[in-house]
Design an enzyme around this catalytic site. Structure first.
Site, mmCIF file in Angstrom:
data_model
loop_
_atom_site.group_PDB
_atom_site.id
_atom_site.type_symbol
_atom_site.label_atom_id
_atom_site.label_comp_id
_atom_site.label_asym_id
_atom_site.label_seq_id
_atom_site.Cartn_x
_atom_site.Cartn_y
_atom_site.Cartn_z
ATOM 1 N N GLY A 33 0.792 -1.228 0.000
ATOM 2 C CA GLY A 33 0.000 0.000 0.000
ATOM 3 C C GLY A 33 0.820 1.271 0.000
ATOM 4 O O GLY A 33 0.417 2.266 0.582
ATOM 5 N N ALA A 53 2.816 3.153 -5.095
ATOM 6 C CA ALA A 53 2.489 2.285 -6.226
ATOM 7 C C ALA A 53 1.166 1.575 -5.973
ATOM 8 O O ALA A 53 0.289 1.539 -6.843
ATOM 9 C CB ALA A 53 3.600 1.270 -6.462
ATOM 10 N N SER A 85 0.362 -3.518 5.243
ATOM 11 C CA SER A 85 0.624 -3.622 6.662
ATOM 12 C C SER A 85 1.206 -2.319 7.162
ATOM 13 O O SER A 85 2.155 -1.790 6.572
ATOM 14 C CB SER A 85 1.618 -4.762 6.929
ATOM 15 O OG SER A 85 2.108 -4.630 8.248
ATOM 16 N N ALA A 104 8.996 14.001 -5.941
ATOM 17 C CA ALA A 104 9.001 14.891 -7.094
ATOM 18 C C ALA A 104 8.393 14.141 -8.271
ATOM 19 O O ALA A 104 8.625 12.950 -8.435
ATOM 20 C CB ALA A 104 10.420 15.316 -7.414
ATOM 21 N N LYS A 147 5.675 22.624 -9.400
ATOM 22 C CA LYS A 147 7.020 22.393 -9.927
ATOM 23 C C LYS A 147 6.997 22.589 -11.433
ATOM 24 O O LYS A 147 6.169 22.016 -12.116
ATOM 25 C CB LYS A 147 7.408 20.944 -9.575
ATOM 26 C CG LYS A 147 8.544 20.397 -10.367
ATOM 27 C CD LYS A 147 8.859 18.971 -9.959
ATOM 28 C CE LYS A 147 10.051 18.464 -10.759
ATOM 29 N NZ LYS A 147 10.335 17.053 -10.503
ATOM 30 N N PRO A 176 13.369 22.313 -18.070
ATOM 31 C CA PRO A 176 12.055 22.928 -17.870
ATOM 32 C C PRO A 176 10.923 22.015 -18.343
ATOM 33 O O PRO A 176 11.099 21.225 -19.264
ATOM 34 C CB PRO A 176 12.127 24.170 -18.765
ATOM 35 C CG PRO A 176 13.049 23.778 -19.881
ATOM 36 C CD PRO A 176 14.014 22.749 -19.322
ATOM 37 N N ILE A 217 7.286 7.899 -10.200
ATOM 38 C CA ILE A 217 5.828 7.923 -10.200
ATOM 39 C C ILE A 217 5.285 7.828 -11.622
ATOM 40 O O ILE A 217 4.261 7.200 -11.858
ATOM 41 C CB ILE A 217 5.315 9.160 -9.429
ATOM 42 C CG1 ILE A 217 5.521 8.872 -7.931
ATOM 43 C CG2 ILE A 217 3.864 9.469 -9.748
ATOM 44 C CD1 ILE A 217 5.033 9.925 -6.988
#
Lengths: 515, 491
Positions: free
Chosen positions: A13, A16, A40, A51, A79, A97, A348
């Protein structure tokens, strides 16, 4: 549709696990799928993904999250890029950028015009000066991008800095409210089907057995299902990415709040700086072969610019990925599938891409795993990891830190052929990578090339359709439009205070109002 | 880079010369076109894909002027009809898109699902161009139709008229033109140094573009190997027939047991192409049989070999192969100009500016390899999946599939998805129409489509069908639009 719903069991948990649960519950029809997540509270999560890249906004929008609410909950800030300090020579800096460089003129991409003006000696500006996103970063400002495609204010995108643990918790609330079942427990053993070798059920320490049709392994570095159970081999990439440790140590925020991640090259690796609403996330990624933990801690403490909070936390890892992301009926998402250091905030994104691909290729109710769908998932999995790897390796390969053992090593190492070609092509012709699949656009590549001294010796002849004085006039006008618009940007901290400040948080540099 | 010399014939030579001169002239690049005797036969015609419009625009070609001058017509695609006795339904490969997104999601999975549950409406009825083609109307896209989906058209360009037009444009753009019956290739250390022509003139250049059919410089001069691709036909003739009373707005390809015959309507003539296997019939036999089968009086038939294949490194030393010198396709889908366009686009992007060019050469070869492979996959997919009867089509079914194509078909069968690939130049809807039209039935669809209640999907479908019908009725007939174009020159 007959039979019982298709059972998806997500193990773990962290970021991801909850991104997976949220994405699948949103993309799959609720009546046909039964989604359970086992976690858990005793098992800590890594939470390296503080980030992000602009793609995260697409994911959140797909879920239908309210941006301001999610940002308050996850202590998030905006960001607009990533600053790299010292990756060329010591003290040099550039920004990758989240936006475009210049404009396409006369049928030629902007960098050809820029290269031409520089080679002709008429223009001395850096490519950086032709990115509005860079100017927004330098001005420490933020506003949502404009929608008029003709305006310079529409030429950037944005991502977030957030507390990955809080983001996961926010998604947990959102997801469990939509019917995903959460089970507290630790896995004691994995029961497999004798014939197929597929995972049949997870036996918990409590004695409960959780059966499923498809298992998503979000167990982190352990890779309990894909690595340990299915035995999918690990592809080690440390020949190109030797860093294998990270120390994390947060500190209090400092003013002004900056709308970018900062990655500073250090003797034994690099340090990160990620400003959130309530703190700054700091860390040091280093190569244990070149740098001791003591040295790393000293470097990290020296790099921190706010009041330190707590003690440093050590992580060990190896760069690489599994040979496949999906084996049998087990799919790994997140650290269980591979690891790339957070230099370009890609963790991510790799989760998000896997969740989206899995939703499209998920077996349907009443079906078994289809090897044809699994093959497509694994094909895309390789594309995502391998393209991301090349981009990250470029930062090391193109360093100019002579006389430091780690940096001398990575400057001279043999590169993947695919990367060597990209570098040589840019040097020879100003042509930058531009592919349809996988991460990092032409503009991203351009920023790192120029920022680390990979400069073109020639440009496309198409650029010569503009007379040189006309080109210089356009360049001056562009730089001026960028500077003027950036000067009017709201300071980031003020924007956050108005838009999404968490209750009780004092944003650095913002006077607490009496309202 | 002082200049570029292009060797070739006919339309490919002049298109290459015009495109390179237009793009690179402002940078001072001189373009020499060295023209070998034109082999164009009166019946030769290029069917084009919609993408050619971008190249024409870049060169500055006006559509109406082009069609008038070349005696061309519009085409909304190709319709492959079964005349082999296998009684297969016609396969219309329309140029435009199919359907419109539903709540931001793809149309196709919803259609797959509905068809699985008994929907009797085919893909064509959801396509602006396919529906227009069925009704003999052209489809001219506008803002309203663009919100629904792509409605693209290509052209039928008679080769002789197209070449004449392009040559005039090339000359106007400042291309230097030399004509010769034969050419000698002069070699130096870095590759080719010059082309020597009949009158003794020596045409030197830093870079040579080979736009010949047989690869005179690249293959014959430098010895680059041509790798043949398997194909069911090895002979082809083209011919002309009188114009039809009404000009259809697509090509008709008749698949017979011994080969296929294509009818390409042009402004003033019907152009006919026929492909067969020399193992099955001599040239005379094929001409006679195809003539009888077509029912038209065929004028000026011209026979040539069909030999599809490719060169591994189309840019070798300082010689760049484009078009058939680099890769030749089976004529069935009319990919000849598309292949040429891919070469020109990548050559212009990678055009060397003096100094080293190794990386650009490698990039051109890399881009061409992946792009050509995808187009080849499309024609092989048709070979492999078609269900016509007879030895010609049996041979087509034996053409081996690449690993990528194998996966593409498998994924479509499993889920109706088109695997996204690097180097793909055909739109996903072209693949969907091909697979669907060839009877590949997907076993499932992406689960997200099940989130939409069937009644809601039906309502979306009804709205789409109504929109397509209404839009198509507003379009001019092909005849009326061609007449308007022809009149404009007199007006």
């Amino acid at each position: 549709m007959t039979g019982s719903p298709y059972r998806i069991v997500i193990l773990g948990g962290g970021t991801a696990g909850w991104m997976c649960a949220a994405g699948l519950s949103r993309l799959l029809p609720a009546a046909d799928y039964d989604i359970t997540l086992i976690e858990s509270d005793e098992i800590g999560t890594v939470g390296v993904g503080e980030a992000t890249l602009p793609h995260i906004k697409t994911f959140n929008d797909m879920l239908g999250l309210d941006e301001a609410e999610f940002m308050r909950a996850a202590m998030a800030s905006f960001k607009v890029g990533i600053e790299f300090v010292g990756w060329g020579r010591e003290g040099e800096r550039y920004i990758h950028p989240f936006g475009t460089f210049g404009e396409r003129w006369a049928g030629a991409d902007f960098q050809h015009h820029w290269a031409r003006a520089r080679l002709a000696g008429s223009d001395r500006r850096s490519l950086q000066d032709y990115s509005f996103a860079v100017a927004v970063c330098r001005a420490a400002g933020f506003e949502h991008p404009g929608e008029d495609p003709g305006s310079i204010r529409s030429t950037y995108a944005y991502a977030y800095h957030f507390d990955a643990g809080l983001y996961a918790r926010y998604l947990r609330e959102w997801t469990t409210a939509r019917g995903v079942r959460r089970l507290e427990g630790k896995v004691a053993s994995v029961r497999r089907d004798g014939e197929s070798g597929d995972v049949a059920a997870l036996a918990l320490e409590s004695g409960a057995e959780i059966a499923g049709d498809l298992f998503v392994d979000c167990s982190g570095f352990r890779s309990l299902l894909l690595g340990q159970t299915m035995g999918v081999p690990w592809h080690d990439w440390s020949e190109w990415l030797p860093c294998d440790r990270a120390l994390a140590l947060p500190c209090a925020g400092t003013a002004p709040m900056l709308p970018f991640t900062r990655c500073t090259a250090q003797r034994g690796g690099w340090t990160w700086r990620i400003p959130l609403q309530h703190r700054i996330g700091n860390g040091h990624v280093f190569a244990s072969e070149f740098c001791s933990e003591e040295d790393a801690e000293r470097t990290l403490r020296g790099a921190i610019d706010g009041e330190v909070q707590g003690e440093p936390r050590l992580l060990r890892f190896q760069a690489g990925r599994r040979g496949a992301g999906w084996a049998g009926n087990a799919v790994a998402i997140g650290l269980s599938s591979g690891f790339l250091e957070p230099l370009e905030s890609t963790s991510i994104f790799l989760i998000q891409a896997a969740v989206t691909d899995l939703a499209a290729l998920m077996p349907r109710r009443g079906q078994r795993v289809d090897p044809r769908l699994r093959a497509e998932f694994n094909r895309l999995f390789e594309v995502h990891y391998d393209r991301t790897r090349d981009f990250i390796v470029l930062h090391y390969a193109a360093n100019a830190r002579e006389g430091e053992p780690l940096w001398d090593h990575v400057r001279h190492m043999a590169l993947p052929d695919s990367l060597t070609h990209k570098i040589e092509l840019f040097r020879e012709s100003a042509i930058a990578p531009d592919y349809a699949l996988g991460l990092f656009s032409r503009d991203s590549w351009l920023s790192v090339f120029e920022g680390q001294g990979v400069v073109p010796r020639a440009h496309s002849p198409l650029a010569e359709r503009l007379p040189l004085p006309e080109l210089q006039r356009r360049l001056d006008d562009l730089a001026e439009r960028i500077a003027l618009n950036a000067a009017e940007m709201t300071p980031l901290a003020e924007f956050l205070a108005d838009y999404c400040a968490a209750e009780g948080v004092a944003l650095p540099g913002v006077a607490v109002s009496a309202a | 880079m002082s200049g570029v010399a292009i060797l070739g014939r006919g339309a490919p030579l002049w298109l290459a010369a015009a495109a390179l001169r237009r793009a690179l002239g402002p940078a001072g690049v001189e373009v020499d076109a060295v023209a070998l005797p034109d082999e164009t036969a009166p019946g030769d015609l290029y069917p084009t894909l919609p993408a050619i419009e971008a190249l024409h625009d870049q060169i500055g070609i006006d559509e109406a002027v082009l069609l008038r001058g070349a005696r061309g017509a519009f085409t909304l695609g190709r319709n492959i009809v079964d005349r082999s006795g296998a009684e297969q339904p016609p396969l219309l490969l329309a140029h435009g898109g199919y359907g419109t997104g539903i709540d931001g999601e793809d149309f196709f999975p919803h259609w797959l699902k509905a068809r699985h549950h008994g929907l009797g409406v085919g893909l064509d009825d959801f396509s602006l161009t396919a529906s227009a083609a069925h009704q003999g109307r052209l489809f001219l896209p506008d803002e309203v139709s663009a919100r629904y989906g792509r409605a693209d058209y290509g052209y039928h360009l008679p080769a002789a008229g197209y070449a004449k037009n392009l040559k005039a444009i090339a000359r106007h753009l400042g291309v230097r033109i030399a004509e010769t019956r034969t050419v000698d290739v002069e070699h130096g250390e870095a590759g080719v140094t010059a082309l020597r022509i009949d009158d003794g003139t020596r045409i030197a250049a830093a870079l040579f573009v080979d736009a010949t059919r047989e690869g005179v410089v690249l293959r014959e001069g430098l010895g680059e190997a041509f790798v043949p691709w398997a194909a069911p036909g090895d002979r082809m003739f083209t011919a002309r027939a009188p114009r039809l009373a009404s000009v259809p707005v697509y090509a008709e390809v008749r698949a017979g047991a011994e080969g296929w015959t294509a009818l390409y309507p042009g402004l003033t003539h019907l152009h006919v192409a026929h492909v067969w296997s020399s193992a099955a019939a001599s040239d005379e036999e094929a001409l006679a049989a195809a003539g009888a089968a077509s029912g038209f009086a065929l004028e000026a038939p011209a026979v040539r070999a069909v030999a599809p294949g490719f060169v591994h490194e189309p840019w070798t030393a300082n010689v760049v192969g484009v078009g058939e010198a680099a890769a030749g396709f089976d004529p069935l889908h009319g990919f000849a100009l598309h292949a040429l366009q891919l070469g020109l686009v990548h050559l212009i992007a990678c055009f060397p500016t003096g100094g080293a060019m190794e990386a650009r050469r490698a990039e051109y070869n890399r881009q061409m390899a992946i792009h050509i492979a995808r187009v080849r996959d499309f024609e092989v997919a048709h070979f492999a999946l078609q269900r016509h009867a007879g030895p010609f089509w049996d041979a087509a079914r034996r053409v081996p599939l690449s690993a990528e194509l194998d996966h593409l078909i498998a994924l479509f069968r499993a889920r109706g998805e088109i695997a996204p690939q690097e180097g793909e130049s055909l739109p996903p809807d072209a693949w969907r129409a091909l697979f669907t039209g060839l009877g590949v039935v997907s076993e499932g669809w992406r689960p997200a489509a099940d989130r939409l209640p069937p009644d809601a999907a039906k309502a979306h479908f009804r709205k789409m069908l109504g929109f397509v019908r209404e839009q198509v009725l507003r379009q001019p007939t092909h005849d009326a639009y061609l007449a308007r174009i022809a009149q404009a020159s007199r007006g």
